[in-house]
Design a protein around this motif. Structure first.
Motif, PDB file in Angstrom:
ATOM      1  N   THR A 147      43.415 -50.410  76.773  1.00  0.00           N
ATOM      2  CA  THR A 147      42.697 -49.462  77.627  1.00  0.00           C
ATOM      3  C   THR A 147      42.559 -49.955  79.054  1.00  0.00           C
ATOM      4  OG1 THR A 147      41.462 -48.743  75.711  1.00  0.00           O
ATOM      5  CG2 THR A 147      40.498 -48.256  77.829  1.00  0.00           C
ATOM      6  N   SER A 151      44.050 -48.427  82.879  1.00  0.00           N
ATOM      7  CA  SER A 151      43.224 -48.103  84.051  1.00  0.00           C
ATOM      8  C   SER A 151      43.658 -48.927  85.259  1.00  0.00           C
ATOM      9  CB  SER A 151      41.746 -48.289  83.747  1.00  0.00           C
ATOM     10  OG  SER A 151      41.447 -49.638  83.475  1.00  0.00           O
ATOM     11  N   TRP A 197      44.968 -47.467  88.913  1.00  0.00           N
ATOM     12  CA  TRP A 197      44.434 -47.929  90.198  1.00  0.00           C
ATOM     13  C   TRP A 197      45.538 -48.506  91.068  1.00  0.00           C
ATOM     14  CZ3 TRP A 197      44.187 -53.101  91.912  1.00  0.00           C
ATOM     15  CH2 TRP A 197      43.483 -53.286  93.098  1.00  0.00           C
ATOM     16  N   LEU A 234      45.574 -42.762  83.699  1.00  0.00           N
ATOM     17  CA  LEU A 234      44.135 -42.611  83.471  1.00  0.00           C
ATOM     18  C   LEU A 234      43.886 -41.915  82.136  1.00  0.00           C
ATOM     19  CD1 LEU A 234      41.344 -43.125  84.713  1.00  0.00           C
ATOM     20  CD2 LEU A 234      41.501 -40.865  85.765  1.00  0.00           C
ATOM     21  N   SER A 281      44.302 -44.366  79.396  1.00  0.00           N
ATOM     22  CA  SER A 281      43.159 -45.259  79.303  1.00  0.00           C
ATOM     23  C   SER A 281      42.026 -44.608  78.518  1.00  0.00           C
ATOM     24  CB  SER A 281      42.682 -45.658  80.703  1.00  0.00           C
ATOM     25  OG  SER A 281      41.571 -46.504  80.632  1.00  0.00           O
ATOM     26  N   TYR A 282      41.760 -43.349  78.811  1.00  0.00           N
ATOM     27  CA  TYR A 282      40.709 -42.642  78.078  1.00  0.00           C
ATOM     28  C   TYR A 282      41.113 -42.402  76.626  1.00  0.00           C
ATOM     29  CZ  TYR A 282      37.642 -41.692  82.018  1.00  0.00           C
ATOM     30  OH  TYR A 282      36.759 -41.816  83.058  1.00  0.00           O
ATOM     31  N   VAL A 305      35.173 -51.229  80.051  1.00  0.00           N
ATOM     32  CA  VAL A 305      36.296 -50.599  80.753  1.00  0.00           C
ATOM     33  C   VAL A 305      35.810 -49.316  81.410  1.00  0.00           C
ATOM     34  CG1 VAL A 305      38.580 -49.563  80.486  1.00  0.00           C
ATOM     35  CG2 VAL A 305      37.982 -51.592  79.165  1.00  0.00           C
ATOM     36  N   ARG A 319      34.413 -49.414  85.084  1.00  0.00           N
ATOM     37  CA  ARG A 319      35.448 -49.479  86.127  1.00  0.00           C
ATOM     38  C   ARG A 319      36.274 -48.193  86.154  1.00  0.00           C
ATOM     39  NH1 ARG A 319      37.813 -54.799  87.553  1.00  0.00           N
ATOM     40  NH2 ARG A 319      39.117 -54.313  89.308  1.00  0.00           N
ATOM     41  N   ARG A 320      36.631 -47.712  84.985  1.00  0.00           N
ATOM     42  CA  ARG A 320      37.489 -46.529  84.875  1.00  0.00           C
ATOM     43  C   ARG A 320      36.790 -45.291  85.423  1.00  0.00           C
ATOM     44  NH1 ARG A 320      39.075 -45.754  78.973  1.00  0.00           N
ATOM     45  NH2 ARG A 320      36.859 -45.372  78.838  1.00  0.00           N
TER      46      ARG A 320
END
Length: 179
Positions: free
Chosen positions: A127, A131, A135, A151, A154-155, A164, A167-168
């Protein structure tokens, strides 16, 4: 000798042979693997401390750069060390950004991108790395709708990972008006 006794002796010999072979293989593995674990341990500990929010002197961070390069190109390295290298390289990039040296930012972002992509090819469920890739791509190329897939990954891979998520969510909120 009786027939039952011969079968027992034969089975006992086979069991000894199998145990001896297993012991020899285990010992051989330990001889080759333990030095690798030993070399990787300091970087993994440093990465854990970075994620926990600890800071290091710039001299310490620069001193680990040769080891980061070595593990990035080492094909025998464990996958976990690539994740640790990515976390350390992220901190190095963040420090270069705060220092304002554009050449150093470019070099470190290229190095981070390479290790993040390599790590994700081996651990696509990480994950945090998804992210970071989101970025990083936005940092390098500016926001593009195509970067949103990182993104989303990551989710999708860790919707409830709090460390996480902090930051995410900042990253997602920064591009919210463009969504």
């Amino acid at each position: 000798m009786r027939p039952g006794r011969d079968a027992f002796v034969s089975a006992s010999s086979a069991a000894r042979y199998i145990l001896f072979s297993l012991g020899a293989v285990s010992l051989t593995w330990a001889i080759f693997a333990l030095p690798l674990f030993w070399r990787q341990s300091p970087l993994e500990q440093m990465a854990k401390r970075i994620i926990a929010g600890d800071s290091f002197r710039p001299a310490v961070m620069k001193a680990v750069m040769p080891a980061l390069d070595a593990f990035t190109t080492d094909k025998t390295a464990r996958t976990s060390i690539l994740v640790s290298v990515a976390e350390i390289r992220l901190r190095l990039l963040e420090e270069a950004i705060s220092g304002g040296d554009h050449t150093e930012v470019d070099e470190r972002s290229i190095a981070l991108r390479e290790v993040v992509r390599e790590a994700l090819s081996q651990v696509p469920s990480d994950t945090f790395l998804w992210s970071v890739l989101f970025w990083l791509e936005n940092l390098r190329d500016g926001f593009a709708e195509d970067h949103l897939k990182y993104l989303r990954m990551s989710y999708a891979t860790g919707p409830n990972e709090g460390w996480v998520g902090v930051r995410r969510n900042r990253l997602a909120l920064a591009v919210y008006p463009r969504l």
